[in-house]
Design a protein around this motif. Structure first.
Motif, PDB file in Angstrom:
ATOM      1  N   GLN A   4       0.831  -1.197   0.000  1.00 37.47           N
ATOM      2  CA  GLN A   4       0.000   0.000   0.000  1.00 37.47           C
ATOM      3  C   GLN A   4       0.865   1.246   0.000  1.00 37.47           C
ATOM      4  O   GLN A   4       0.567   2.225  -0.668  1.00 37.47           O
ATOM      5  CB  GLN A   4      -0.898   0.017   1.246  1.00 37.47           C
ATOM      6  N   LEU A   5       1.961   1.213   0.763  1.00 29.27           N
ATOM      7  CA  LEU A   5       2.857   2.363   0.825  1.00 29.27           C
ATOM      8  C   LEU A   5       3.508   2.589  -0.521  1.00 29.27           C
ATOM      9  O   LEU A   5       3.658   3.711  -0.984  1.00 29.27           O
ATOM     10  CB  LEU A   5       3.954   2.120   1.862  1.00 29.27           C
ATOM     11  N   LEU A   8       1.376   4.254  -2.817  1.00 28.34           N
ATOM     12  CA  LEU A   8       1.316   5.687  -2.569  1.00 28.34           C
ATOM     13  C   LEU A   8       2.305   6.460  -3.395  1.00 28.34           C
ATOM     14  O   LEU A   8       2.057   7.559  -3.819  1.00 28.34           O
ATOM     15  CB  LEU A   8       1.691   5.937  -1.114  1.00 28.34           C
ATOM     16  N   HIS A   9       3.500   5.894  -3.562  1.00 27.57           N
ATOM     17  CA  HIS A   9       4.520   6.647  -4.276  1.00 27.57           C
ATOM     18  C   HIS A   9       4.478   6.356  -5.768  1.00 27.57           C
ATOM     19  O   HIS A   9       5.282   6.857  -6.521  1.00 27.57           O
ATOM     20  CB  HIS A   9       5.904   6.298  -3.714  1.00 27.57           C
ATOM     21  N   SER A  10       3.523   5.512  -6.167  1.00 25.78           N
ATOM     22  CA  SER A  10       3.436   5.128  -7.568  1.00 25.78           C
ATOM     23  C   SER A  10       3.089   6.330  -8.435  1.00 25.78           C
ATOM     24  O   SER A  10       2.262   7.153  -8.065  1.00 25.78           O
ATOM     25  CB  SER A  10       2.367   4.045  -7.721  1.00 25.78           C
ATOM     26  N   ASP A  11       3.725   6.415  -9.577  1.00 27.73           N
ATOM     27  CA  ASP A  11       3.522   7.541 -10.486  1.00 27.73           C
ATOM     28  C   ASP A  11       3.624   6.990 -11.895  1.00 27.73           C
ATOM     29  O   ASP A  11       4.387   7.477 -12.715  1.00 27.73           O
ATOM     30  CB  ASP A  11       4.613   8.586 -10.204  1.00 27.73           C
TER      31      ASP A  11
ATOM     32  N   LEU B  46      -0.966   7.645   5.077  1.00 30.49           N
ATOM     33  CA  LEU B  46      -2.208   6.968   4.690  1.00 30.49           C
ATOM     34  C   LEU B  46      -3.332   7.310   5.669  1.00 30.49           C
ATOM     35  O   LEU B  46      -3.927   6.422   6.270  1.00 30.49           O
ATOM     36  CB  LEU B  46      -1.990   5.450   4.657  1.00 30.49           C
ATOM     37  N   SER B 291      -3.335  11.372  -1.593  1.00 36.50           N
ATOM     38  CA  SER B 291      -2.502  10.194  -1.767  1.00 36.50           C
ATOM     39  C   SER B 291      -2.359   9.785  -3.222  1.00 36.50           C
ATOM     40  O   SER B 291      -1.331   9.260  -3.619  1.00 36.50           O
ATOM     41  CB  SER B 291      -3.095   9.010  -0.990  1.00 36.50           C
ATOM     42  N   HIS B 292      -3.402   9.972  -4.007  1.00 40.35           N
ATOM     43  CA  HIS B 292      -3.422   9.358  -5.338  1.00 40.35           C
ATOM     44  C   HIS B 292      -3.566  10.335  -6.493  1.00 40.35           C
ATOM     45  O   HIS B 292      -3.868   9.918  -7.608  1.00 40.35           O
ATOM     46  CB  HIS B 292      -4.579   8.357  -5.408  1.00 40.35           C
ATOM     47  N   LYS B 294      -1.668  11.692  -8.476  1.00 38.72           N
ATOM     48  CA  LYS B 294      -0.841  11.504  -9.672  1.00 38.72           C
ATOM     49  C   LYS B 294      -1.368  10.390 -10.582  1.00 38.72           C
ATOM     50  O   LYS B 294      -0.945  10.275 -11.730  1.00 38.72           O
ATOM     51  CB  LYS B 294       0.582  11.146  -9.265  1.00 38.72           C
ATOM     52  N   GLU B 295      -2.221   9.533 -10.029  1.00 37.15           N
ATOM     53  CA  GLU B 295      -2.709   8.409 -10.833  1.00 37.15           C
ATOM     54  C   GLU B 295      -4.228   8.478 -10.863  1.00 37.15           C
ATOM     55  O   GLU B 295      -4.910   7.949  -9.967  1.00 37.15           O
ATOM     56  CB  GLU B 295      -2.249   7.090 -10.221  1.00 37.15           C
TER      57      GLU B 295
END
Lengths: 164, 761
Positions: A4-5, A8-11, B46, B291-292, B294-295
């Motif tokens: 999950q963390l 969070l940093h996924s781009d 989170l 949190s999201h 960017k997607e």
């Protein structure tokens, strides 16, 4: 939880795609390095009638546009459905990848991808008939991209007349 | 150590948590620090999953008391760090997490109350900005939905005292900033409340309901028998870090409300504006977007799978929260275009319901344009036109036929005009003609064609023959020098006959050359940019004086007045190639010639873009200066460390000397750029003050109402300058107050300045 963390940093929208320019002067490593630093985007699936002004208006939504180069048919020197958009900063290009890629311009879903940087000559289509390679082989009818693909056109009109 | 638990589905949430707690407990001997780090990150990043992870920590603490203690210590360390690094939203999430740990029997309630008491003590500090005490009050109040009940049950006397102190504070604090931050000036149908006032009302209601809160998902309830056996820790006494000059506290906000239970007629009822449920839902939705963002696909999916969604009209909450962010003043939390892309994804995922809510919201916002802040109208226009361009511009324009019945400078027809103009930029003129009903034709933008002064039909004009000459010269690939030579013969209508050289400001010369050049290059942006680049030398020479720059801009406007987008890009290019400067653009916008277009959106896009370019320029040189200073410091350190050979010293002295010289030059450059920047703001503010003062004085003597559509637009444009560039303007506050925003100013204008000061006061 870690997953999950990480999520969070996924781009992922700004990831480099699988495409590599076969005519790039340099090795794979150099090309990837340029792609990761680039502020230039390739934009594809444009209508032949989409203007520089329309591209500007859309891409200015993610930042100041430095330059737009409309892709041209090598023979006819008319727009052939792609362009390059260059920003002053990478951050602005990233936002274009996140929020403009996959949305519509001139009623068509456009696709953006990182480009290693514009060089003279790259504004021309590389298909045998002068347009983009993809328009050589496609079989569907797309009125905004010259109708049928070039091969299909030749098949449908063996005398060599162009159809729209 | 890899963790692959899906903590989304609540049906097996308890077993997931139990399993995860078991795994982590087993891993503690080997991976304790890593686990601590991950859990701390989760707490900070989170927040929408807060109660799930507090439960997990609770279970771990029940199995391993020492770990619980170490985690609490790590959290306190993190809290101190975030406060010192101006990471105030993350700090709030940490405080809330700590609060919820009381519910999980990890932290003893009295020690949490003690921390809150220390927070509230900040109210008593002297000489602090209000935004500092605001934050500490907010941190306490916004944790109470989660932990209010427990704290009240254990320490009701202390809590009452706390709340009473907060009440007193809220009554005395300044709220001058509120009008500047409200999206709508009207109180109906929904008051736009200051954020602390709204939260206070929500907590008051919660208290009245005896702290019964039913919306928050609380997995720890299922584990109560295990958790209540656990030993609790006391929070160490926590002193808020003192105020420092470098602290940047969050700015105050106004809560955006556009829906209530009457707007979602079918299905679950929307919680009231002062219910704590409303607060929690909105907080969680904001956190998901944070949190999201960017997607967009993930973000949309996460929003739509909000736990507890079956009990609330989720689509309405989502649309309200999204527009709340898009219209937030001074600036949205994320880039504007993100919200457009997100709404499109949401429409794709819920095609049967979300588009209708969105249409309803659009209709409501259209109905309330009369009282909407001009900056927000800009964003509404930009969003709506871009959204429509993704849906073939389909809209029920007939529903808005009422806008045709009033003056076109009124908000509704003005909005439609601006929307159609932006739609045209994304398509083409005929398309716009086709998509609106025929009676809307007065609102359709002009066909964006070039207007040439020196066409054949105007052969009698004094500049006509020269225009032909210049045109031929350009077509024959004349050089800059040749063009300048040709232009020497242009008579100067401003000059006396015996005043010679012809090098001074000559409006006719500028007009003839620029009209002709831009006419030849009118085909596209690229053509025009090439033309500007090719004849840069001529243009620099013609625009050498302030009057020259102003006239260049005037000519550009004259020829391209039907194509505002072209004007924008040409002005941008001319600034970047230094044919005109930022102050010239500001003066041009406020000049008599531009009165007619003064309230049009494109004019303000140009001005804000100009100010942004100026700001970026200053930042760039400041960065160069910082880098040079760092380089010098590094070099000097190396010298100190090595320090022997005389030769080496001489070389490095030379290098130092060069760097020092570079630093001096850059320092001068920075000062000069900052001076230009300050001057730009002074010009802008001065012109606003002149215009507004004149209008107010005129209305007073004529006995008419000053609050015309033009006035509302103008005063809100002044506000917009402050809001959009507040960071930069802060450094010039002293000058602004001394020179411009003095007590003698009309109080309507001064009020805007005071509201701005209230933002970081």
């Amino acid at each position: 939880m870690s997953a999950q963390l990480n999520a969070l940093h996924s781009d992922s929208y700004i990831d480099v795609s699988q495409y590599r320019d076969q005519h790039f002067k340099g090795n794979r490593y150099e090309q990837e390095k340029l792609l990761k630093q680039s502020s230039t985007l390739y934009v594809g699936n444009l209508s032949f009638y989409t203007t520089e002004e329309q591209v500007y208006e859309l891409f200015a939504k993610s930042g100041d546009v430095k330059r737009i180069i409309i892709g041209l048919d090598k023979v006819k020197k008319t727009a052939c459905g792609f362009c390059f958009v260059e920003y002053y900063t990478r951050v602005d290009a990233e936002n274009a990848m996140r929020f403009l890629n996959g949305t519509r311009l001139d009623d068509r879903i456009i696709r953006t991808d990182w480009d290693a940087g514009f060089k003279e000559g790259r504004q021309y289509g590389r298909g045998k008939s002068g347009g983009q390679v993809r328009d050589e082989y496609r079989q569907d009818y797309d009125p905004a991209r010259g109708g049928y693909g070039k091969l299909t056109q030749l098949q449908r009109a063996p005398e060599g007349r162009h159809k729209f | 150590m890899s963790v692959h638990f899906d903590l989304q589905s609540t049906s097996s949430l308890e077993s997931n948590l139990e399993g995860l707690a078991g795994v982590l407990e087993a891993d503690l001997p080997n991976y304790k620090n890593k686990i601590l780090r991950i859990l701390c990150s989760v707490a900070r990043q989170l927040p929408e999953k807060l109660t799930i992870y507090t439960t997990l920590v609770g279970l771990l603490n029940a199995r391993n008391y020492n770990f619980g203690g170490e985690f609490v210590e790590a959290m306190i360390r993190q809290l101190k760090e975030t406060l010192k690094s101006n990471m105030f939203s993350e700090a709030v999430y940490l405080v809330r997490f700590l609060g919820d740990l009381v519910n999980c029997h990890v932290i003893a309630a009295p020690s949490m109350v003690a921390m809150f008491e220390n927070f509230v003590c900040v109210i008593q500090e002297d000489d602090i900005p209000q935004v500092r005490s605001d934050w500490y009050v907010y941190a306490v109040l916004s944790s109470l939905p989660w932990v209010g009940k427990e704290l009240y049950e254990k320490k009701d006397v202390e809590m009452d005292r706390l709340l009473s102190q907060i009440d007193g504070y809220l009554k005395r604090r300044q709220k001058t900033h509120v009008p500047m931050l409200q999206v709508w000036t009207a109180e109906k149908p929904h008051p736009q409340e200051e954020y602390l006032d709204c939260l206070w009302a929500q907590i008051q209601k919660l208290k009245k309901d005896r702290w019964q809160e039913r919306h928050i998902l609380r997995p720890y309830i299922a584990f109560d028998s295990v958790l209540c056996e656990a030993l609790q820790h006391n929070l160490p006494p926590f002193t808020p870090p003192p105020h420092s000059e470098s602290a940047v506290y969050p700015m105050p906000r106004v809560i955006f409300r556009m829906f209530d239970y009457t707007d979602a007629p079918e299905g679950p009822v929307m919680p009231g504006s002062h219910s704590v449920e409303r607060f929690v839902i909105e907080e969680n939705l904001h956190c998901i977007m944070k949190s999201h963002w960017k997607e967009r696909k993930t973000c949309a999916a996460q929003l739509l799978s909000y736990p507890g969604k079956s009990k609330i009209p989720l689509n309405y909450h989502i649309v309200e929260v999204i527009f709340g962010e898009l219209f937030q003043l001074p600036l949205p939390p994320h880039i504007d275009v993100m919200y457009t892309a997100l709404l499109i994804e949401l429409c794709k995922l819920q095609p049967g319901s979300l588009p209708q809510v969105l249409a309803q919201a659009t209709e409501m916002m259209y109905m309330r344009l009369d009282t909407m802040n001009t900056t927000c109208i800009d964003r509404f226009v930009t969003w709506f036109s871009h959204h429509l361009s993704n849906f073939q511009f389909r809209w029920s324009w007939d529903d808005w036929v009422d806008c045709l019945a009033v003056d076109h400078d009124k908000p509704k027809p003005k909005f439609v005009k601006e929307v159609l103009e932006k739609c045209m930029r994304l398509s083409y003129h005929q398309r716009i003609v086709d998509i609106v009903p025929a009676n809307f034709s007065p609102l359709i933008p002009a066909d964006p064609i070039f207007t040439f002064k020196y066409g054949e039909e105007n052969a009698q004009l004094p500049g006509y023959p020269m225009s032909i000459t210049v045109s031929n010269a350009i077509k024959n690939r004349a050089s800059n020098e040749e063009i300048l030579a040709v232009l020497k013969d242009v008579p100067n209508p401003n000059q006396e006959d015996d005043d010679d050289e012809g090098d001074g400001f000559n409006p006719l010369k500028i007009e003839v050359f620029l009209q002709t050049l831009l006419n030849l290059a009118a085909k596209s942006f690229s053509h025009s940019f090439s033309a500007l680049a090719k004849f840069h030398e001529v243009l620099k020479s013609l625009s050498d004086s302030d009057e020259g720059k102003l006239h260049v801009l005037r000519v550009v406007y004259e020829v391209w007045r039907n194509h505002p987008q072209m004007i924008s890009v040409l002005v941008d290019k001319m600034i970047r190639t230094q044919i005109v400067d930022c102050a010239a653009v500001a003066n041009w916008i406020f000049s008599q010639d531009m009165t007619h277009d003064f309230t049009r959106f494109y004019v303000w896009e140009i001005l804000h873009s100009t100010i942004r370019k100026m700001n970026k320029h200053v930042q760039k040189i400041q960065r160069e200066l910082e880098e040079a200073k760092e380089k010098l410091e590094k070099q000097q350190h190396r010298k100190k460390d090595s320090g022997d050979e005389e030769d080496m010293e001489k070389n490095s002295d030379e290098e130092d000397g060069q760097l020092e010289e570079q630093i001096d030059r850059l320092q001068e450059k920075v000062e000069s750029a900052q001076s230009e920047q300050k001057n730009l703001f002074l010009v802008v503010f001065q012109r606003f003050i002149m215009m507004l003062t004149e209008h107010l004085a005129h209305c007073e003597t004529a006995g008419t109402d000053f609050n015309t559509a033009w006035y509302k637009n103008c005063i809100e444009r002044l506000q917009q300058i402050f809001l959009m560039h507040h960071g930069t303007i802060q450094q010039y506050m002293g000058t602004l107050e001394d020179l411009l925003f003095t007590a003698e100013l009309d109080h309507h204008i001064l009020a805007v300045y005071r509201q701005f000061c209230g933002l970081q006061a």
